[in-house]
Scaffold this motif. Structure first.
Motif, PDB file in Angstrom:
ATOM      1  N   ALA A 189      -0.645  62.065  35.789  1.00 23.79           N
ATOM      2  CA  ALA A 189       0.620  61.870  34.751  1.00 23.79           C
ATOM      3  C   ALA A 189       0.637  63.484  34.628  1.00 23.79           C
ATOM      4  CB  ALA A 189      -0.750  61.595  33.482  1.00 23.79           C
ATOM      5  N   ALA A 190      -0.438  64.290  34.237  1.00 24.41           N
ATOM      6  CA  ALA A 190       0.337  65.836  34.658  1.00 24.41           C
ATOM      7  C   ALA A 190       0.992  66.552  35.942  1.00 24.41           C
ATOM      8  CB  ALA A 190      -1.207  66.589  35.001  1.00 24.41           C
TER       9      ALA A 190
ATOM     10  N   LYS B 291       3.790  64.433  37.040  1.00 25.94           N
ATOM     11  CA  LYS B 291       4.656  63.898  36.428  1.00 25.94           C
ATOM     12  C   LYS B 291       5.746  64.740  35.186  1.00 25.94           C
ATOM     13  CE  LYS B 291       7.329  59.572  34.551  1.00 25.94           C
ATOM     14  NZ  LYS B 291       7.031  58.288  34.231  1.00 25.94           N
ATOM     15  N   ARG B 292       4.359  65.243  34.544  1.00 25.26           N
ATOM     16  CA  ARG B 292       4.574  65.899  33.255  1.00 25.26           C
ATOM     17  C   ARG B 292       5.270  67.364  33.738  1.00 25.26           C
ATOM     18  NH1 ARG B 292      -0.105  64.184  30.489  1.00 25.26           N
ATOM     19  NH2 ARG B 292      -1.102  66.116  31.496  1.00 25.26           N
ATOM     20  N   ALA B 293       4.846  67.543  34.883  1.00 20.91           N
ATOM     21  CA  ALA B 293       5.075  69.082  35.436  1.00 20.91           C
ATOM     22  C   ALA B 293       6.032  69.065  35.872  1.00 20.91           C
ATOM     23  CB  ALA B 293       4.207  69.407  36.562  1.00 20.91           C
ATOM     24  N   GLN B 294       6.846  67.953  36.336  1.00 25.53           N
ATOM     25  CA  GLN B 294       8.211  67.796  37.077  1.00 25.53           C
ATOM     26  C   GLN B 294       9.574  67.558  36.172  1.00 25.53           C
ATOM     27  OE1 GLN B 294       8.012  68.523  40.079  1.00 25.53           O
ATOM     28  NE2 GLN B 294       5.608  68.152  39.834  1.00 25.53           N
ATOM     29  N   GLU B 295       9.213  66.946  35.170  1.00 25.62           N
ATOM     30  CA  GLU B 295      10.021  67.307  33.848  1.00 25.62           C
ATOM     31  C   GLU B 295       9.928  68.374  33.448  1.00 25.62           C
ATOM     32  OE1 GLU B 295       7.831  64.146  32.103  1.00 25.62           O
ATOM     33  OE2 GLU B 295       8.597  62.359  33.264  1.00 25.62           O
ATOM     34  N   ARG B 296       9.398  69.040  33.683  1.00 18.30           N
ATOM     35  CA  ARG B 296       9.553  70.370  32.638  1.00 18.30           C
ATOM     36  C   ARG B 296      11.160  70.875  33.263  1.00 18.30           C
ATOM     37  NH1 ARG B 296       4.026  73.036  33.141  1.00 18.30           N
ATOM     38  NH2 ARG B 296       2.994  71.163  31.598  1.00 18.30           N
TER      39      ARG B 296
END
Length: 328
Positions: A320-321, A323-328
């Protein structure tokens, strides 16, 4: 592969082992290949994996009792094979008999290993608490590894309990297998194949007769062999392939294939497969809206918890972390 998981004792099951394991048989008590048998009502924990090995089975178990007073055990039937016992806690007090003759029974510190030839009858009186990991290796499994390595002679092992040997390789392998015993659905066939073959090769080298010790294979895979092995692994991310499947496709013995793959790729096949599952999960997280539970299954993991544990270990962050980093 089969498993029994009994963290709570139940007297309704057949006798289970101390210092070794049992394999399936035709008798009502499943056949025996144990140093000393005990009932589930007398232990706190018993977990067991049964792994096919040629025409027989390798059995891996984890057994513990946290209090003193287990007492005498029953004897077992003779069987062509060896029981390898790894003590994960100190064993302070016990008495051991082989073929009705009392054996030296020294206190055993944690990390001690010993190997028993199951062609003899073993009995024990266990007075103190204990925790052990056990491997039953049929004679046919030892012979198979010897044949694959091109060695001659009879595969035999010698590591008596009185020597109180410590072996970090065997102990570390036992510890590495405890999660597989706890979550057998997360253990791939190729990992379990690799584990028992690696253990057997090490035992033969360290405790085998000189004329039966396996030779070290040299060289890596040819380009076509590496390509074929990786194609097969990628085509089955669930890990249902076995080492014999891959070795046969590369026209090599299992032992030669395992060593050659590691020399060529830098890690064993099961570790390479885990890394590819992680890469597949990254692709799915970037290019789909699937929930993590579905991504875990599509990438070949047993479930989301298995996915999270492996991903976090390899990538050093949770899915989850990441994936969030890639969406920034």
């Amino acid at each position: 592969m089969n498993v029994l998981d009994h963290p709570v004792a139940s007297s309704g099951w057949p006798a289970q082992p101390f210092g070794a394991v049992k394999t399936r048989g035709t008798s009502p008590n499943w056949g025996s290949a144990v140093i000393a048998q005990t009932s589930l009502a007398r232990v706190d924990l018993l977990r067991r994996l049964i792994v096919p090995a040629g025409d027989d089975e390798v059995v891996i178990s984890h057994i513990s009792r946290g209090r003193a007073g287990h007492g005498p055990t029953e004897s077992q039937a003779r069987k062509a094979g060896y029981a390898v016992c790894v003590h994960l806690d100190d064993l302070a007090s016990y008495d051991l008999w082989s073929d009705e003759r009392h054996c030296a029974s020294p206190p055993l510190p944690s990390g001690t290993i010993h190997i028993s030839d199951m062609r003899h009858i073993w009995q024990a009186d266990i007075q103190s608490s204990f925790q052990v990991a056990n491997f039953y290796l049929p004679q046919s499994a030892l012979d198979e590894v010897i044949d694959e390595q091109g060695s001659r002679g009879t595969a035999a092992l010698h590591c008596p309990i009185v020597e109180k040997r410590s072996d970090s390789v065997v102990t570390n392998l036992a510890m590495a297998l405890l999660p597989a015993l706890m979550h057998p659905e997360q253990a791939s066939k190729i990992f379990l194949d690799h584990a028992w073959r690696a253990l057997t090769a090490h035992l033969l080298k360290a405790y085998g007769s000189p004329d039966a010790r396996p030779q070290i294979a040299r060289g890596g895979l040819a380009p076509w062999q590496e390509r074929r092995a990786k194609e097969m692994l990628l085509a089955d991310l669930n890990g249902n392939l076995t080492l014999p499947d891959l070795a046969q496709a590369c026209r090599l013995s299992c032992s030669h294939f395992s060593q050659a793959f590691r020399r060529t790729v830098g890690c064993p096949p099961h570790q390479w497969l885990l890394s590819q599952r992680v890469e597949r999960s990254k692709e799915l997280m970037l290019n789909s809206d699937q929930p993590l539970s579905e991504i875990a299954l599509d990438a070949g993991f047993a479930d989301q918890s298995h996915f999270t544990r492996v991903f976090s270990r390899i990538v050093k962050t949770s899915p989850a972390a990441w994936k969030r980093a890639q969406e920034r």
